[in-house]
Design an enzyme around this catalytic site. Structure first.
Site, PDB file in Angstrom:
ATOM      1  N   ASP A  21     -76.975 -56.607  -1.802  1.00  0.00           N
ATOM      2  CA  ASP A  21     -76.882 -55.441  -0.917  1.00  0.00           C
ATOM      3  C   ASP A  21     -75.753 -55.677   0.085  1.00  0.00           C
ATOM      4  O   ASP A  21     -75.450 -56.818   0.436  1.00  0.00           O
ATOM      5  CB  ASP A  21     -78.198 -55.224  -0.165  1.00  0.00           C
ATOM      6  CG  ASP A  21     -79.324 -54.762  -1.080  1.00  0.00           C
ATOM      7  OD1 ASP A  21     -79.020 -54.149  -2.118  1.00  0.00           O
ATOM      8  OD2 ASP A  21     -80.495 -55.014  -0.754  1.00  0.00           O
ATOM      9  N   ASP A  74     -79.024 -48.359  -5.091  1.00  0.00           N
ATOM     10  CA  ASP A  74     -80.099 -47.754  -4.306  1.00  0.00           C
ATOM     11  C   ASP A  74     -79.762 -46.315  -3.937  1.00  0.00           C
ATOM     12  O   ASP A  74     -80.621 -45.425  -3.996  1.00  0.00           O
ATOM     13  CB  ASP A  74     -80.337 -48.566  -3.019  1.00  0.00           C
ATOM     14  CG  ASP A  74     -80.794 -49.984  -3.300  1.00  0.00           C
ATOM     15  OD1 ASP A  74     -81.425 -50.209  -4.354  1.00  0.00           O
ATOM     16  OD2 ASP A  74     -80.516 -50.866  -2.465  1.00  0.00           O
TER      17      ASP A  74
END
Length: 212
Positions: free
Chosen positions: A171, A185
């Site tokens: 991330d 995401d």
């Protein structure tokens, strides 16, 4: 008077007028050559199958683009940002910061890595089943986003450390006061929101519209 009319000639009625080439005499032949003109079920089925294939092509294209962007950004983050200080993008409100996430989207459920891996694989199988009856363009886009996002994070689960099906997701998008996430995401969330909107409007994946 009758003799004059016979010489001059009067327009024939539609019933008496001889068939002209390409009109009544050819209509039957043209219809036989073109079953779709008679509403032939086979021709209509072929047209529906062609439209379905185009929608699947849209789904796969959207999924491929989402997956490629997610994979490319993660590779760039690992190579250039991991182990270094965060990069401010919009002051303190948005930063790029490399984070390894063993949980689900937005860092949730860190103890359930294997479970989320199975869920991602299940989502891919379900989308593949729905795609067999996909005739709606908006649904194709929504499912493509879900598929690309699921594949993006599943790739991390399978190939990244600490091991197969236990890999940590990369991330890097870090808004202030919010969990760190990635493009996969984002694609999953956008696809999910679009599906909710389509369902609210009564549009099904096969293109039919129903009202409650």
């Amino acid at each position: 008077m009758a003799e004059a009319e016979r010489i001059i000639g009067t327009p024939d009625s539609e019933e008496e007028r001889p068939e002209e080439p390409g009109r009544e005499g050819d209509t039957a032949e043209s219809r036989a050559a073109d079953p779709a003109a008679e509403g032939d079920p086979a021709a209509e089925g072929d047209a529906g199958a062609g439209r379905g294939r185009r929608r699947i092509a849209v789904l796969l294209t959207v999924a491929a683009v989402a997956y490629a962007l997610d994979l490319a950004t993660k590779m760039l983050v690992v190579a250039e940002l991991e182990g270094r200080q965060a990069i401010p993008v919009i002051g303190e409100w948005l930063r790029f910061e490399a984070v390894r996430n063993p949980g689900a989207a937005f860092g949730m459920g860190e103890a359930l890595t294997v479970v989320f891996t199975v869920i991602a694989a299940t989502v891919i199988v379900v989308i593949a089943r729905i795609a067999r009856k996909l005739y709606s363009l908006p649904w194709a886009v929504a499912l493509g986003l879900l598929l690309g996002g699921a594949f993006g994070n599943l790739t991390d689960r399978v190939f990244r450390s600490p091991g197969v099906f236990r890999g940590e997701v990369v991330d890097f998008i870090a808004p202030k006061g919010f969990a760190v996430f990635n493009l996969a995401d984002s694609a999953i969330v956008c696809g999910g929101i679009l599906i909710v909107l389509l369902s609210f409007r009564g549009l099904d994946p096969d293109g039919t519209v129903h009202r409650n």
